[in-house]
Enzyme design. Structure first.
Site, PDB file in Angstrom:
ATOM      1  N   HIS A  75      -4.625  -8.475  34.277  1.00  0.00           N
ATOM      2  CA  HIS A  75      -4.013  -7.187  34.597  1.00  0.00           C
ATOM      3  C   HIS A  75      -5.011  -6.218  35.204  1.00  0.00           C
ATOM      4  O   HIS A  75      -6.215  -6.454  35.209  1.00  0.00           O
ATOM      5  CB  HIS A  75      -3.328  -6.586  33.379  1.00  0.00           C
ATOM      6  CG  HIS A  75      -4.209  -6.285  32.201  1.00  0.00           C
ATOM      7  ND1 HIS A  75      -5.211  -5.338  32.219  1.00  0.00           N
ATOM      8  CD2 HIS A  75      -4.215  -6.808  30.947  1.00  0.00           C
ATOM      9  CE1 HIS A  75      -5.787  -5.287  31.029  1.00  0.00           C
ATOM     10  NE2 HIS A  75      -5.206  -6.177  30.236  1.00  0.00           N
ATOM     11  N   CYS A 112      -7.174  -9.921  27.004  1.00  0.00           N
ATOM     12  CA  CYS A 112      -6.740 -10.202  28.366  1.00  0.00           C
ATOM     13  C   CYS A 112      -7.931 -10.261  29.326  1.00  0.00           C
ATOM     14  O   CYS A 112      -9.069 -10.041  28.944  1.00  0.00           O
ATOM     15  CB  CYS A 112      -5.768  -9.109  28.829  1.00  0.00           C
ATOM     16  SG  CYS A 112      -4.222  -9.087  27.907  1.00  0.00           S
TER      17      CYS A 112
END
Length: 160
Positions: A117, A135
């Site tokens: 992301h 992440c």
């Protein structure tokens, strides 16, 4: 007349975060956590390389939810979120059955929602490396490119 054309081009519509990609297909994503690098491949050719940030406890494989680690292993791109709080995000197929069994051995849940992301407001506010919950983060501008280049099913190999 020229003045009107120039003036109109300055105050136009904001540029969309959704880019188009017409290059060679991405056939694999490789992440080297130790080097903090992500590479997108088409066959044996590296198409793009990105510097990355990881989970806030980046060394080692993800064992269970909340450990702050980024998983290691072979996964697949499985979803796209155009409304991510981190600008745009591309989902990774974590956890697999082995990850679930490993977490259960600790009496814990494996967690999920592992993504590549952008930074979004929270990432920019962190202003430090390895700030995610597990992440892989890149800049908002870079995730625009990655979002347009990847397709569901592309394998992602995450190495220590």
């Amino acid at each position: 007349m020229l003045f009107v054309v120039v003036l109109a081009s300055c105050g136009g519509q904001p540029q969309s975060k959704f880019k188009t990609y017409a290059g060679p297909p991405v056939t694999q994503v490789q992440i080297n956590k130790g080097q903090r690098v992500m590479m997108l491949f088409s066959g044996n050719q590296v198409l793009k390389t990105y510097r990355i940030n990881l989970g806030n406890n980046p060394v080692g494989d993800k064992m269970f939810e909340g450990d702050g680690k980024t998983p290691e292993g072979v996964y697949f791109i499985d979803r796209f979120n155009p409304n991510s709080q981190y600008y745009l995000s591309v989902g990774i197929s974590y956890p697999d059955p082995q990850d679930v069994a490993q977490a259960e051995a600790y009496g814990r849940r494996p967690g999920g929602d592992i993504f590549i992301h952008g930074q979004g407001a929270e990432g920019r506010a962190a202003n430090r490396p390895d700030w995610t919950a597990g992440c892989i983060a890149i800049t908002d501008s870079e995730i625009e490119d990655v979002y347009s280049m990847l397709r569901p099913g592309v394998p992602i190999i995450i190495r220590p």
